[in-house]
Design a protein around this motif. Structure first.
Motif, short mmCIF file in Angstrom:
data_model
loop_
_atom_site.label_atom_id
_atom_site.label_comp_id
_atom_site.label_asym_id
_atom_site.label_seq_id
_atom_site.Cartn_x
_atom_site.Cartn_y
_atom_site.Cartn_z
N ASN A 9 -2.48 11.37 5.30
CA ASN A 9 -3.82 11.19 5.85
C ASN A 9 -4.52 9.99 5.23
OD1 ASN A 9 -3.74 13.42 7.55
ND2 ASN A 9 -4.29 14.80 5.88
N ASN A 10 -5.07 9.15 6.07
CA ASN A 10 -5.90 8.02 5.66
C ASN A 10 -5.22 7.05 4.69
OD1 ASN A 10 -8.15 8.96 7.20
ND2 ASN A 10 -8.42 10.53 5.65
N ALA A 11 -3.92 6.89 4.78
CA ALA A 11 -3.22 5.90 3.96
C ALA A 11 -3.59 4.51 4.47
CB ALA A 11 -1.71 6.12 4.02
N ARG A 12 -4.02 3.64 3.57
CA ARG A 12 -4.44 2.29 3.95
C ARG A 12 -3.94 1.29 2.94
NH1 ARG A 12 -9.43 2.20 7.31
NH2 ARG A 12 -9.83 4.37 7.82
N SER A 13 -3.66 0.09 3.43
CA SER A 13 -3.29 -1.02 2.56
C SER A 13 -3.48 -2.31 3.33
CB SER A 13 -1.84 -0.89 2.10
OG SER A 13 -1.54 -1.92 1.16
N THR A 14 -3.41 -3.39 2.63
CA THR A 14 -3.40 -4.71 3.26
C THR A 14 -2.00 -5.28 3.13
OG1 THR A 14 -4.11 -5.72 1.19
CG2 THR A 14 -5.84 -5.17 2.78
N THR A 15 -1.68 -6.22 4.00
CA THR A 15 -0.39 -6.89 3.89
C THR A 15 -0.50 -8.01 2.87
OG1 THR A 15 -0.95 -8.37 5.71
CG2 THR A 15 0.27 -6.36 6.26
N LEU A 16 0.63 -8.38 2.28
CA LEU A 16 0.64 -9.42 1.24
C LEU A 16 1.08 -10.78 1.73
CD1 LEU A 16 2.01 -7.44 -1.82
CD2 LEU A 16 -0.34 -8.10 -1.34
N SER A 17 1.68 -10.82 2.90
CA SER A 17 2.13 -12.10 3.44
C SER A 17 2.13 -12.03 4.96
CB SER A 17 3.53 -12.45 2.93
OG SER A 17 4.45 -11.45 3.29
N GLY A 18 2.23 -13.18 5.60
CA GLY A 18 2.22 -13.24 7.05
C GLY A 18 3.42 -12.52 7.65
N ILE A 19 3.25 -12.01 8.86
CA ILE A 19 4.29 -11.28 9.57
C ILE A 19 4.43 -11.89 10.95
CG2 ILE A 19 4.98 -9.01 10.42
CD1 ILE A 19 2.87 -7.87 8.42
N THR A 20 5.65 -12.20 11.33
CA THR A 20 5.90 -12.72 12.68
C THR A 20 6.31 -11.58 13.60
OG1 THR A 20 8.25 -13.13 12.31
CG2 THR A 20 6.72 -14.89 11.67
N THR A 21 6.48 -11.86 14.89
CA THR A 21 6.87 -10.81 15.84
C THR A 21 8.25 -10.25 15.54
OG1 THR A 21 7.70 -12.47 17.37
CG2 THR A 21 5.45 -11.68 17.72
N SER A 22 9.09 -10.98 14.83
CA SER A 22 10.44 -10.50 14.53
C SER A 22 10.59 -9.93 13.12
CB SER A 22 11.46 -11.63 14.74
OG SER A 22 11.18 -12.70 13.87
N SER A 23 9.51 -9.90 12.33
CA SER A 23 9.58 -9.36 10.97
C SER A 23 9.90 -7.87 11.00
CB SER A 23 8.25 -9.56 10.24
OG SER A 23 7.96 -10.92 10.08
N THR A 24 10.86 -7.45 10.18
CA THR A 24 11.18 -6.03 10.05
C THR A 24 10.88 -5.52 8.64
OG1 THR A 24 13.48 -6.49 9.54
CG2 THR A 24 12.92 -6.10 11.86
N THR A 25 10.48 -6.42 7.75
CA THR A 25 10.02 -6.07 6.40
C THR A 25 8.57 -6.51 6.27
OG1 THR A 25 12.23 -6.29 5.44
CG2 THR A 25 10.37 -6.45 3.93
N ILE A 26 7.72 -5.61 5.79
CA ILE A 26 6.30 -5.90 5.67
C ILE A 26 5.86 -5.57 4.24
CG2 ILE A 26 3.98 -5.35 6.50
CD1 ILE A 26 5.35 -4.47 9.17
N ALA A 27 5.50 -6.59 3.47
CA ALA A 27 5.02 -6.40 2.10
C ALA A 27 3.57 -5.93 2.14
CB ALA A 27 5.15 -7.70 1.31
N VAL A 28 3.26 -4.86 1.38
CA VAL A 28 1.91 -4.31 1.36
C VAL A 28 1.39 -4.24 -0.07
CG1 VAL A 28 2.16 -3.00 3.50
CG2 VAL A 28 2.78 -1.93 1.35
N ALA A 29 0.07 -4.27 -0.20
CA ALA A 29 -0.56 -4.28 -1.52
C ALA A 29 -0.43 -2.94 -2.24
CB ALA A 29 -2.03 -4.66 -1.38
N ASP A 30 -0.45 -1.82 -1.50
CA ASP A 30 -0.41 -0.50 -2.13
C ASP A 30 0.45 0.45 -1.32
OD1 ASP A 30 -0.80 1.82 -3.54
OD2 ASP A 30 -2.96 1.93 -3.18
#
Length: 85
Positions: A9-30
């Motif tokens: 419930n209510n899990a939130r974070s920001t991304t750490l780097s840009g993501i393209t339409t083909s990105s399958t790995t997403i770095a997050v702050a938390d």
């Protein structure tokens, strides 16, 4: 293979780097507020929102080292957005 969806419930974070339409790995702050995936049949969904009207639902099928891994982009009728920052 049947997918087991995990929830937080209510899990939130920001991304750490840009993501393209083909990105399958997403770095997050938390990553700590999101479910822990322990087996290959587990996954969870996240809603990405840039605050300017672009929303994308992503199925996350793995996590490690502060990143969502093996992501399936553009779920539930959304489109893989081209420019997440």
């Amino acid at each position: 293979m049947k997918q087991t969806l995990l929830y937080a419930n209510n899990a939130r974070s920001t991304t750490l780097s840009g993501i393209t339409t083909s990105s399958t790995t997403i770095a997050v702050a938390d990553l700590s507020k999101f479910p822990t995936i322990t087996t290959g049949d587990q996954a969870f969904k996240v809603t990405m929102d840039d605050g300017a009207g672009h929303i994308e639902i992503v199925l996350v099928r793995g996590t490690a080292s502060g990143s969502f891994l093996n992501c399936l982009r553009g779920q539930e009728g959304t489109t893989a957005y081209r420019d997440w920052e």
